[in-house]
Design an enzyme around this catalytic site. Sequence first.
Site, PDB file in Angstrom:
ATOM      1  N   CYS A 106       5.707   8.635   5.638  1.00  0.00           N
ATOM      2  CA  CYS A 106       5.118   8.283   6.936  1.00  0.00           C
ATOM      3  C   CYS A 106       5.727   6.993   7.479  1.00  0.00           C
ATOM      4  CB  CYS A 106       3.604   8.198   6.840  1.00  0.00           C
ATOM      5  SG  CYS A 106       3.031   6.986   5.659  1.00  0.00           S
ATOM      6  N   ASN A 118      -3.132   4.738 -10.322  1.00  0.00           N
ATOM      7  CA  ASN A 118      -1.873   4.527  -9.620  1.00  0.00           C
ATOM      8  C   ASN A 118      -1.082   5.828  -9.773  1.00  0.00           C
ATOM      9  OD1 ASN A 118       0.862   3.989  -9.099  1.00  0.00           O
ATOM     10  ND2 ASN A 118       0.559   1.825  -9.546  1.00  0.00           N
ATOM     11  N   ALA A 119      -0.692   6.423  -8.669  1.00  0.00           N
ATOM     12  CA  ALA A 119      -0.070   7.758  -8.706  1.00  0.00           C
ATOM     13  C   ALA A 119       1.193   7.780  -9.572  1.00  0.00           C
ATOM     14  CB  ALA A 119       0.264   8.197  -7.287  1.00  0.00           C
ATOM     15  N   PHE A 143      -1.946  11.105  -4.017  1.00  0.00           N
ATOM     16  CA  PHE A 143      -2.289  10.233  -2.886  1.00  0.00           C
ATOM     17  C   PHE A 143      -3.249  11.029  -1.976  1.00  0.00           C
ATOM     18  CE2 PHE A 143       2.103   9.104  -4.110  1.00  0.00           C
ATOM     19  CZ  PHE A 143       2.003   7.739  -4.347  1.00  0.00           C
TER      20      PHE A 143
END
Length: 391
Positions: free
Chosen positions: A335, A274-275, A225
Amino acid sequence: MLQVRVKPGIEDRIKGFFPWIYRPEIASLSRKPRKGELVVVRDFAGKFLGYGYINPEVSIAIRILSFDKNEKVTPDLIKRRIREAYNYRKKLYINSNAYRLVHSEGDLLPGLIVDVYGDYAVVEFTTYGMAQFREAVIEALVEVLKPKGIYEKANLTAAKIEGTGVEEKVVYGEVPEEIVIWEHDLRFYINVPEGQKTGFFLDQRNSRKFVRTLVEPGDRCLDVFCHTGGFALNMKKIGAKEVIAVDISDLALEMGKRNEDLNGLSGIEWVEANAFDFLRKLDRSGEEFDVIVIDPPSFAKNRHSVPNALRGYKELCVRGLRLVKPGGYLAIFSCSFHITQQHLLDVLTEASYDVRRQVRVIATTFQDKDHPWILQMPNTLYLKGVWVEVI
Ligand SMILES: C[S@@+](CC[C@H](N)C(=O)[O-])C[C@H]1O[C@@H](n2cnc3c(N)ncnc32)[C@H](O)[C@@H]1O
């Protein structure tokens, strides 16, 4: 001014400096409220609790700006708070010309975000009530920053919930499409209109510096990311031999590549993927890394999405722990306010059982200090990170 009485029992929380009042907690209003208008908040018996603004259409109906009877909410109060926020930032000696100047409730200015990128400022109004002070905000920013330009960026979540509007525009001076900022000894391009958030993830400045203490020249590193390469560039700068940086946004990766050139670095492998899929693929091929940073977007926008979000974090931790060499390091971040540091520690613990690796916690980090948080307002602490050594 519109008078609001809250239901019995709510006053204790407000006296404890929690500035939000939810719609069902309102007992009575002196008349029909207008969206964004100022209110006096009183307890059920009529005793003063605070001054704030109201939006009767949303769940957090009132946000208090002052708990002091002698401190009415006026444009001058907003300007004074902005000056105070600026003076506080001056004391922080941030090693960058990019910083958060106003962090909403963290600076006693609910609904206002201001980020500074060198000679320019970016303003976001996240509540209808705060947007009523637009003129005072811009005047105060011009006074303290003497900027070349100010850009108002729309916050799409706020636009949907609060009705703050989606129009974005230059509200003072001129703002170029791209700005170059510096952080520590690196430079980054910022594209305010097109970029995510206001253009950069300023809150990770301290962690981007910390990663340098873990990377050794010759290391193999992974920035998951990566956005525009915040961690990847720091890894490379320290001398990592190989750095793979993964993000789903082609725009962010394109800028990451340009940031690499801007800093005279080379050799970062930028991967658009896509991670989750990419980590699975690396894991299946038995890849290993010395340092891995996983800094996903918020998976839990509200408390109902926490269980799903935790499943996502667990998956990331399992993959991360499996991909780290013995003696290597993994950092995982959240986050979202709804995901606590304990949640992160718990999913890491579960993941460590699954992959049967012993793990030593070497550091915990939070959003950098220009994003201050109020003890009595837990919502102001949103970014948490856990750094581990995988033994
Ligand atoms: C919190 S930011 C990362 C900030 C970055 N570490 C920095 O220091 O600038 C999250 C990033 O995740 C990316 N992203 C969101 N969903 C993704 C996914 N499923 N796979 C890969 N990247 C994703 C976004 O494009 C964004 O750049």
